[in-house]
Design a protein around this motif. Structure first.
Motif, PDB file in Angstrom:
ATOM      1  N   LEU A  12       0.812  -1.218   0.000  1.00  0.00           N
ATOM      2  CA  LEU A  12       0.000   0.000   0.000  1.00  0.00           C
ATOM      3  C   LEU A  12       0.847   1.270   0.000  1.00  0.00           C
ATOM      4  CD1 LEU A  12      -2.707  -1.127   2.579  1.00  0.00           C
ATOM      5  CD2 LEU A  12      -2.798  -1.223   0.077  1.00  0.00           C
ATOM      6  N   GLN A  13       2.148   1.118  -0.068  1.00  0.00           N
ATOM      7  CA  GLN A  13       3.034   2.282  -0.023  1.00  0.00           C
ATOM      8  C   GLN A  13       3.997   2.234  -1.212  1.00  0.00           C
ATOM      9  OE1 GLN A  13       5.349   2.424   3.525  1.00  0.00           O
ATOM     10  NE2 GLN A  13       6.263   4.373   3.037  1.00  0.00           N
ATOM     11  N   CYS A  14       4.074   3.307  -1.955  1.00  0.00           N
ATOM     12  CA  CYS A  14       4.987   3.425  -3.106  1.00  0.00           C
ATOM     13  C   CYS A  14       4.840   2.254  -4.075  1.00  0.00           C
ATOM     14  CB  CYS A  14       6.431   3.560  -2.631  1.00  0.00           C
ATOM     15  SG  CYS A  14       6.751   5.066  -1.714  1.00  0.00           S
ATOM     16  N   GLY A  15       3.626   1.794  -4.240  1.00  0.00           N
ATOM     17  CA  GLY A  15       3.369   0.714  -5.188  1.00  0.00           C
ATOM     18  C   GLY A  15       4.038  -0.600  -4.833  1.00  0.00           C
ATOM     19  N   GLY A  16       4.360  -0.785  -3.552  1.00  0.00           N
ATOM     20  CA  GLY A  16       5.000  -2.022  -3.117  1.00  0.00           C
ATOM     21  C   GLY A  16       6.493  -2.052  -3.353  1.00  0.00           C
ATOM     22  N   ARG A  17       7.056  -0.924  -3.769  1.00  0.00           N
ATOM     23  CA  ARG A  17       8.507  -0.870  -3.995  1.00  0.00           C
ATOM     24  C   ARG A  17       9.236  -0.770  -2.654  1.00  0.00           C
ATOM     25  NH1 ARG A  17       6.093   2.168  -7.963  1.00  0.00           N
ATOM     26  NH2 ARG A  17       6.524   1.492 -10.093  1.00  0.00           N
ATOM     27  N   PRO A  18      10.446  -1.293  -2.585  1.00  0.00           N
ATOM     28  CA  PRO A  18      11.219  -1.237  -1.335  1.00  0.00           C
ATOM     29  C   PRO A  18      11.501   0.209  -0.922  1.00  0.00           C
ATOM     30  CG  PRO A  18      12.204  -2.788  -2.881  1.00  0.00           C
ATOM     31  CD  PRO A  18      11.152  -2.045  -3.624  1.00  0.00           C
ATOM     32  N   CYS A  19      11.236   0.488   0.352  1.00  0.00           N
ATOM     33  CA  CYS A  19      11.447   1.814   0.924  1.00  0.00           C
ATOM     34  C   CYS A  19      12.351   1.709   2.152  1.00  0.00           C
ATOM     35  CB  CYS A  19      10.119   2.441   1.336  1.00  0.00           C
ATOM     36  SG  CYS A  19       9.045   2.817  -0.057  1.00  0.00           S
ATOM     37  N   ILE A  20      12.750   2.849   2.638  1.00  0.00           N
ATOM     38  CA  ILE A  20      13.587   2.901   3.831  1.00  0.00           C
ATOM     39  C   ILE A  20      12.697   3.201   5.029  1.00  0.00           C
ATOM     40  CG2 ILE A  20      15.517   4.056   4.941  1.00  0.00           C
ATOM     41  CD1 ILE A  20      16.411   4.809   2.036  1.00  0.00           C
ATOM     42  N   ARG A  21      12.643   2.291   5.956  1.00  0.00           N
ATOM     43  CA  ARG A  21      11.915   2.432   7.215  1.00  0.00           C
ATOM     44  C   ARG A  21      10.511   3.018   7.057  1.00  0.00           C
ATOM     45  NH1 ARG A  21      14.112   5.964  10.769  1.00  0.00           N
ATOM     46  NH2 ARG A  21      15.490   6.919   9.258  1.00  0.00           N
ATOM     47  N   SER A  22       9.808   2.622   6.025  1.00  0.00           N
ATOM     48  CA  SER A  22       8.433   3.085   5.768  1.00  0.00           C
ATOM     49  C   SER A  22       8.331   4.597   5.631  1.00  0.00           C
ATOM     50  CB  SER A  22       7.488   2.597   6.876  1.00  0.00           C
ATOM     51  OG  SER A  22       7.470   1.191   6.929  1.00  0.00           O
ATOM     52  N   LEU A  23       9.411   5.246   5.224  1.00  0.00           N
ATOM     53  CA  LEU A  23       9.430   6.705   5.115  1.00  0.00           C
ATOM     54  C   LEU A  23       8.965   7.222   3.759  1.00  0.00           C
ATOM     55  CD1 LEU A  23      12.862   7.509   6.819  1.00  0.00           C
ATOM     56  CD2 LEU A  23      10.578   7.927   7.737  1.00  0.00           C
ATOM     57  N   ARG A  24       8.598   6.330   2.863  1.00  0.00           N
ATOM     58  CA  ARG A  24       8.224   6.697   1.493  1.00  0.00           C
ATOM     59  C   ARG A  24       9.411   7.259   0.714  1.00  0.00           C
ATOM     60  NH1 ARG A  24       2.791   6.195   0.618  1.00  0.00           N
ATOM     61  NH2 ARG A  24       1.513   6.121   2.474  1.00  0.00           N
ATOM     62  N   ILE A  25      10.596   6.898   1.137  1.00  0.00           N
ATOM     63  CA  ILE A  25      11.801   7.176   0.357  1.00  0.00           C
ATOM     64  C   ILE A  25      12.226   5.826  -0.192  1.00  0.00           C
ATOM     65  CG2 ILE A  25      14.185   7.971   0.389  1.00  0.00           C
ATOM     66  CD1 ILE A  25      13.422   9.719   2.789  1.00  0.00           C
ATOM     67  N   ARG A  26      12.134   5.694  -1.515  1.00  0.00           N
ATOM     68  CA  ARG A  26      12.410   4.409  -2.140  1.00  0.00           C
ATOM     69  C   ARG A  26      13.903   4.104  -2.176  1.00  0.00           C
ATOM     70  NH1 ARG A  26       9.863   4.721  -7.830  1.00  0.00           N
ATOM     71  NH2 ARG A  26      11.208   6.537  -7.766  1.00  0.00           N
ATOM     72  N   VAL A  27      14.219   2.837  -2.098  1.00  0.00           N
ATOM     73  CA  VAL A  27      15.600   2.379  -2.233  1.00  0.00           C
ATOM     74  C   VAL A  27      16.168   2.900  -3.552  1.00  0.00           C
ATOM     75  CG1 VAL A  27      17.016   0.322  -2.610  1.00  0.00           C
ATOM     76  CG2 VAL A  27      15.346   0.364  -0.749  1.00  0.00           C
ATOM     77  N   LYS A  28      15.384   2.817  -4.612  1.00  0.00           N
ATOM     78  CA  LYS A  28      15.821   3.264  -5.928  1.00  0.00           C
ATOM     79  C   LYS A  28      16.191   4.742  -5.927  1.00  0.00           C
ATOM     80  CE  LYS A  28      14.395   3.562 -10.768  1.00  0.00           C
ATOM     81  NZ  LYS A  28      15.421   4.487 -11.043  1.00  0.00           N
ATOM     82  N   ASP A  29      15.459   5.552  -5.195  1.00  0.00           N
ATOM     83  CA  ASP A  29      15.755   6.986  -5.154  1.00  0.00           C
ATOM     84  C   ASP A  29      17.151   7.238  -4.595  1.00  0.00           C
ATOM     85  OD1 ASP A  29      13.190   7.488  -6.149  1.00  0.00           O
ATOM     86  OD2 ASP A  29      12.350   7.689  -4.130  1.00  0.00           O
ATOM     87  N   VAL A  30      17.492   6.551  -3.529  1.00  0.00           N
ATOM     88  CA  VAL A  30      18.817   6.729  -2.924  1.00  0.00           C
ATOM     89  C   VAL A  30      19.890   6.159  -3.837  1.00  0.00           C
ATOM     90  CG1 VAL A  30      20.262   6.189  -0.920  1.00  0.00           C
ATOM     91  CG2 VAL A  30      17.865   6.792  -0.599  1.00  0.00           C
ATOM     92  N   LEU A  31      19.614   5.015  -4.463  1.00  0.00           N
ATOM     93  CA  LEU A  31      20.578   4.449  -5.415  1.00  0.00           C
ATOM     94  C   LEU A  31      20.809   5.385  -6.591  1.00  0.00           C
ATOM     95  CD1 LEU A  31      19.511   0.697  -5.522  1.00  0.00           C
ATOM     96  CD2 LEU A  31      21.621   1.649  -4.568  1.00  0.00           C
ATOM     97  N   ASP A  32      19.753   6.003  -7.089  1.00  0.00           N
ATOM     98  CA  ASP A  32      19.893   6.950  -8.193  1.00  0.00           C
ATOM     99  C   ASP A  32      20.758   8.139  -7.789  1.00  0.00           C
ATOM    100  OD1 ASP A  32      18.369   5.413  -9.930  1.00  0.00           O
ATOM    101  OD2 ASP A  32      16.536   6.588  -9.630  1.00  0.00           O
ATOM    102  N   LEU A  33      20.575   8.631  -6.575  1.00  0.00           N
ATOM    103  CA  LEU A  33      21.394   9.744  -6.088  1.00  0.00           C
ATOM    104  C   LEU A  33      22.865   9.344  -6.005  1.00  0.00           C
ATOM    105  CD1 LEU A  33      19.034  11.109  -3.301  1.00  0.00           C
ATOM    106  CD2 LEU A  33      19.679  12.288  -5.418  1.00  0.00           C
ATOM    107  N   LEU A  34      23.117   8.160  -5.465  1.00  0.00           N
ATOM    108  CA  LEU A  34      24.502   7.678  -5.362  1.00  0.00           C
ATOM    109  C   LEU A  34      25.112   7.498  -6.752  1.00  0.00           C
ATOM    110  CD1 LEU A  34      24.007   5.107  -2.486  1.00  0.00           C
ATOM    111  CD2 LEU A  34      25.397   7.188  -2.367  1.00  0.00           C
TER     112      LEU A  34
END
Length: 74
Positions: A12-34
């Protein structure tokens, strides 16, 4: 020590994509920044709700997703 417990998946959050600690910050977003060259310090400054261990969890998660057995064809 593994930090993977910081990665959450909720259908039910971010389309089921992996997030960090339910913060609605997707793993992919941080990977893209890195991948774009942002340092851990810059990411933590831009996202003050994140912790150093969250970035480590993202990298660990990505590394494990990329790990697969090597199959040899005889």
């Amino acid at each position: 020590m593994s930090e993977l417990h910081r990665i959450t998946v909720d259908p039910l959050q971010c389309g089921g994509r992996p997030c960090i600690r339910s913060l609605r910050i997707r793993v992919k977003d941080v990977l893209d920044l890195l991948a774009a060259g942002a340092s851990r310090e810059e990411i933590l400054e831009d996202y003050p709700m994140l912790e150093t261990a969250d970035v480590a969890a993202v990298l660990e998660f990505a590394a494990r997703q990329n790990d697969h057995p090597i199959l040899r064809v005889a």
